[in-house]
Design a protein around this motif. Sequence first.
Motif, PDB file in Angstrom:
ATOM      1  N   UNK A  37    -103.474  40.501  16.401  1.00 21.87           N
ATOM      2  CA  UNK A  37    -104.151  40.255  15.132  1.00 21.87           C
ATOM      3  C   UNK A  37    -104.657  41.556  14.531  1.00 21.87           C
ATOM      4  N   UNK A  41    -103.952  42.867  10.869  1.00 25.85           N
ATOM      5  CA  UNK A  41    -105.000  43.204   9.899  1.00 25.85           C
ATOM      6  C   UNK A  41    -104.760  44.583   9.302  1.00 25.85           C
ATOM      7  N   UNK A  44    -101.988  44.428   6.914  1.00 24.68           N
ATOM      8  CA  UNK A  44    -102.417  43.791   5.666  1.00 24.68           C
ATOM      9  C   UNK A  44    -103.100  44.821   4.776  1.00 24.68           C
ATOM     10  N   UNK A  45    -103.953  45.642   5.394  1.00 27.22           N
ATOM     11  CA  UNK A  45    -104.666  46.630   4.592  1.00 27.22           C
ATOM     12  C   UNK A  45    -103.756  47.699   4.052  1.00 27.22           C
ATOM     13  N   UNK A  48    -102.162  46.374   1.048  1.00 22.61           N
ATOM     14  CA  UNK A  48    -103.030  46.390  -0.132  1.00 22.61           C
ATOM     15  C   UNK A  48    -103.128  47.798  -0.701  1.00 22.61           C
TER      16      UNK A  48
ATOM     17  N   UNK B 268    -102.971  43.706  -8.823  1.00 24.26           N
ATOM     18  CA  UNK B 268    -104.339  43.655  -8.288  1.00 24.26           C
ATOM     19  C   UNK B 268    -104.683  42.279  -7.742  1.00 24.26           C
ATOM     20  N   UNK B 270    -102.591  40.494  -6.177  1.00 26.68           N
ATOM     21  CA  UNK B 270    -101.967  40.577  -4.858  1.00 26.68           C
ATOM     22  C   UNK B 270    -102.875  41.345  -3.894  1.00 26.68           C
ATOM     23  N   UNK B 271    -103.432  42.456  -4.376  1.00 31.97           N
ATOM     24  CA  UNK B 271    -104.296  43.257  -3.506  1.00 31.97           C
ATOM     25  C   UNK B 271    -105.519  42.428  -3.095  1.00 31.97           C
ATOM     26  N   UNK B 273    -105.815  39.268  -2.960  1.00 33.01           N
ATOM     27  CA  UNK B 273    -105.418  38.170  -2.092  1.00 33.01           C
ATOM     28  C   UNK B 273    -105.223  38.667  -0.663  1.00 33.01           C
ATOM     29  N   UNK B 274    -104.571  39.783  -0.545  1.00 31.95           N
ATOM     30  CA  UNK B 274    -104.325  40.332   0.788  1.00 31.95           C
ATOM     31  C   UNK B 274    -105.647  40.726   1.451  1.00 31.95           C
ATOM     32  N   UNK B 275    -106.552  41.311   0.683  1.00 33.15           N
ATOM     33  CA  UNK B 275    -107.824  41.734   1.277  1.00 33.15           C
ATOM     34  C   UNK B 275    -108.639  40.516   1.724  1.00 33.15           C
ATOM     35  N   UNK B 278    -107.283  39.133   4.705  1.00 32.56           N
ATOM     36  CA  UNK B 278    -107.722  39.991   5.804  1.00 32.56           C
ATOM     37  C   UNK B 278    -109.128  39.618   6.249  1.00 32.56           C
ATOM     38  N   UNK B 280    -110.575  36.667   6.009  1.00 30.00           N
ATOM     39  CA  UNK B 280    -110.565  35.391   6.736  1.00 30.00           C
ATOM     40  C   UNK B 280    -109.991  35.580   8.139  1.00 30.00           C
ATOM     41  N   UNK B 281    -108.975  36.427   8.255  1.00 26.05           N
ATOM     42  CA  UNK B 281    -108.418  36.697   9.582  1.00 26.05           C
ATOM     43  C   UNK B 281    -109.413  37.420  10.460  1.00 26.05           C
ATOM     44  N   UNK B 282    -110.048  38.433   9.875  1.00 28.62           N
ATOM     45  CA  UNK B 282    -110.985  39.215  10.676  1.00 28.62           C
ATOM     46  C   UNK B 282    -112.104  38.315  11.171  1.00 28.62           C
ATOM     47  N   UNK B 296    -115.128  43.834   4.706  1.00 27.13           N
ATOM     48  CA  UNK B 296    -113.830  43.530   4.091  1.00 27.13           C
ATOM     49  C   UNK B 296    -114.034  42.629   2.877  1.00 27.13           C
TER      50      UNK B 296
END
Lengths: 574, 324
Positions: A37, A41, A44-45, A48, B268, B270-271, B273-275, B278, B280-282, B296
Motif C-alpha cells: 500500500x 500511495x 498515487x502522489x 498527481x 486539476x 484528476x489531481x 481525485x488522486x490526492x 490517497x 482515504x487509502x492512507x 494529505x
Amino acid sequence: MTTVTDRPGRAAPEAPRRRPNRLLALLRNSWRQLTSMRTALILLFLLAVAAIPGSVLPQRGVSPEKVNEYFVEHPDLAPRLDRIGAFEVFGSVWFSAIYLLLFTSLIGCIVPRLRDHVRALRTKPPAAPKRLDRLPQHAVLTGVAVAGPGATDTEAVAAELRRRRWRVVVRGNEVSAEKGYLKETGNLVFHISLIAVLLGVALGSWYGWQGNRLLVAGAENAFCNTRQQYSEAQVGARVDNADLPPFCLTLSRFDARFLDSGQPELYRATVDVEQAGRPARTESFSVNSPLRLGDANVYLLGHGYAPILRYTDRYGKTQTSNFPFLTSGDATLTSEGVAAFPDVNVDPATGKRDANLQVAFEGLYLPTAPQQPPFTRSEFPTERNPAVVLVAYRGNLGMDAGIPGSVYQLDQRQVSNGKLQQIGDKKLAVGEKWTLDDGSVLEFVGTKPYITLSVRHDPSSTLMLVSSGALLIGLMGALFGRRRRVWFRITPAGDPAGGTPTAGSSLVEAGGLPRTDYPGFADEFAQLVAAIGGGVPGDAGPADGASAAGKLTGRAGEGRAEETGPAGTREGAE
Amino acid sequence: MSALSDQLVTFAILAYLVAMICHAVEYALGNARAVVPAAPARELVGAGVGGSGGPVDAPATPAAPARVSRSGDRARLAGRVAVGFTALAAALHLAATVTRGVAADRMPWGNMYEFVLTISLICTVAWLAVLWKRPSLRRLGLFLTLVMVLLLAFAELKLYVEIVPLMPALKSAWFIVHVSTIGFSSAIFLLGAVPAIAFLIRNGYEQGKRSFPYTLAQRLPGAASLERLTFVLHAFSFPIFTFAVIAGAIWAESAWGRPWGWDPKETWAFISWVVYAGYLHARATPSVKRNVATWIAIVGCLTMLMNLFGVNFFFTGLHSYAGM
Ligand code: HEM
C-alpha cells in the motif's frame, strides 16, 4: 483474512530455504514492495505531481498553437522541455510509467484479495472465541426463559439474525454471524473498474478515430466522410482508412443568436445527412447535442463566414471564390482570409494562361464593420454591416511549384521576392464593386456561413460509462460498508459454566467484533442484543420473557471509547 | 432583484464578521481562565493518542471558582451568540443566492462569482448541520467564519459580474447535475479541512506542544474525534466528487466531443481525485500515522482551491467560459 493490506507483513510465514535463489528472492521482494500500500500511495502522489506540468505548460493535444507560441517565446527552454515530453505530458514515457506501475501494483493487490474474498464468501462465519468477554463488545443476558433444550434458543437467535440479514451458522449452543461483505465486494468492484477504465482508454486510442474540418454552407461544399476530407485527423493504430463509416453532410443552415453585449446565446447547425442504406434526412445539432450517426458523432465546434467574391478578369470572364475566412478567437468574429484566382486572365485568343497575371485578394471580413475607419475590427458577431477589407495582388501566386501552401494565406515568399505585387486596397460592402487598374472587377456578393466540426468515433465509450458506474457503486460499498461479526452462546439452565442462573432460564452471552473502523457498532450491538433478549420465546410464560430484555449487562454501552482507539486495532484484532 | 441580492451579500458578510468576533471573544475569555471543568463530557472521552485527554492538563489555578465560572459563562454566551449570527448569516447568504438565481432566471452557477456564492453557502449550511450533531465543535466556528468572510469579500470585490444568461455551451441538463455535485462536494471538502487543521493543532497540543498554534487547541475537542469528523466529511464527499467528475465527462463528451481531454480543470480535478483517494487509502492503512493522512487531506484541499480559483486565473481552458 484481514483487512490490513500492508503486504510486506505477509512475508513472515515464508520458510527459509536452504539455497535461496538471489534473483528470485529479489524479484519476489520487488513484487512485494510494488504491491504494498505504501508504494501504491507513493505512486498515487507521483501521478498527481506528474499531472501538474500538464496544466501549467501548453499541451499539443489540447492547444498546438499555444505550444508553438511557447516555442517562440522561450526559444532556449522549449526544445529542452520538449525533449522530456513536457508538451505531451499525458502521453510521455514517465507519466505512462507511473500509471502502468500503479496499475500493476493494483492488479497485484486485487488478485490475492479477490481470491481471499471469494474464499471468505464461501466459508461460514468462524466459531466463537472461547472468551466472548474479551471482545470489544460483550453482553450477558440473564433470566432468558427456556423450557426445552438449548437448540430451540439458538434457532430463535439465528432466525432473528437472519431476519436482519446476517450470515449465520449454528454450532451446538453457539451462533456465529457475520455481516458487511459488501465492503470488500465494493472495494474489489471499485478497483477492478479502475482497470476497466484504463482498458477503455487504451481501446479508444487503438480503435477510435477523429477528424476536424470546416464545412461551408451549400450543396457544392458537401463533405463526405473519408480520410482525405479532413484537415486534421487522428486515426487509431488499429483503424484502417476503409473503416470510416460512409456518410455525407451538407450544411443547409446555421443559426446564431447573440445578446447585445455580444455574448453568444445559441448556435444551431442544420444539415442534410446522406447515409448508406438510409433515406436522406435533415438534422439539427448544437453545442450540447451532437449529431449522432451510429459509428460517428459530429460535434459543432465553431462557426464563421465565407465571403462570396466574384472576379471578372480583363477578358470579361468571371470566377467566384467562396473561401472561408478564419476567425482568430475574436468574439466579434473578425476574420481573415484570402481569395485566390490562379486561373484568370487566360487570353481567349491563345487559350494560354499567363502565370504572372494571377490575382488574389487578402484581408479581413468584418460582420459588423464600424462606421468610421479604421476598418480593422468587427463590432458585433452577426452581420449588421458586413464588409470586406482587401488588398489586391497580381503576379505569380506560387501555387504551381508544387509546394503545398496554406489556403488561408498568400505565399509571402512570392511577395517578398517581387513576383507578386500589391495593386491597391479597398473596403467593400455587400454589392459593391471594385474596378482594378487593368479594368478587371471584384464584387463582394455576400457571405455563406461555415461551421467547424469534429467528427469522432470512440468504441470504448460504453465500456467507460459502465465501468465508471460500477466504480461509483463499488466506491460507496467500500466506503460505507462495515464488516462485523457477532457470536451468541447459550448456556442452558443449570450449566455450571454459566454461573448461577435461576432455575428454568438460561444465560445468553454475546460478543461482537467490528472488523473495520465502525463507531456505530456499539449501538447496533446493543440493539441486536436487546432484540434477541426480548425475542427469545420463553415457553414458560411471558412473565419471564418480559424481564429478559431489561437485564442487559456488560459493556455494550461503552462503544464510544472505540472511536478514540489507535488506528488499526480493529483490523489487527484477528 | 439583482441589487437586492448584492445588498444581501453585504449583510451576510457583516453577519459572518460579527459571528467571527463573537467566536474570538469566546476564545479570549475561555483561554484567559482555562480551568472550566465542565466541557461536554460526551465528546471528550479520553483521547487515546497522547494519553493526555481533554482540558484536564491546564494548570489548576487557585482562582476563585465564582470568577472562573462567570468568565466561562460569558465565553459560552459569546459562543452561542456567534452561532446565532452564523445562522443569521447563512439565512442572508441563502436569500442572496436565491435572489441572484431568480434575477438571472436560472441556477445561480453561471460564473465564478455565483459559484463561490453557492459553494460557501453549502459550506456554512453543512457546518451548521455538523454543529447540530456535535455542539462541542463550536469553537471551530472561528476558522469557518474567518474563511467565509474572506471568501465572500473576495467574491464581492474581485469576482463580481453583472447577471447575464448562460453561454450556449452551458445550456444543458448536465449543467445542473455536474455543477451542483461539484459545488456540493467541493463545499464539503473545504469544510473537511477545518477539522483537519484543528486535528493537527490539537494533536500537537495533546503531545505536549505548547507553542503558538498549538495553544489555540487548548479548548478544542479531542484529537481523535476531530480526526474522525475529518474522515467522515471526506468519505461522504469523495463519492459525490467522483460522480461529479463522471458527470462532467459525460457532459464533455456531448459538448466538446470527448469525455476527457486534459483541459486544465480536468487535470486539476484528476489531481484532487488522486490526492483524496490517497488520503482515504492512507487512512485505511494502519501503518500510516493519522496526522500524515490528515496532511494529505489538507493537500487535497489546496488542490481543490487551486482548481476553483487558480485555474480560472492562470490558465485558459474550455472551462473558462470563453468562446464557444
Ligand atoms: C488510481 C488509484 C486508486 C484509487 C483512486 C483508489 C481508491 C480507493 C478508495 C477510494 C478506497 C476506499 C478506501 C477505504 O475503504 O477507506 C480504496 C481502498 C483500497 N485500495 Fe485503492 N485506489 C487506487 C489504487 C490502489 C492500488 C494501486 C492499490 C494496491 C496496492 C489499492 C489498494 C486498496 C486497498 C487495499 C483498499 C482497501 C483499504 C481498506 O479496505 O481498508 N488501491 N481505494
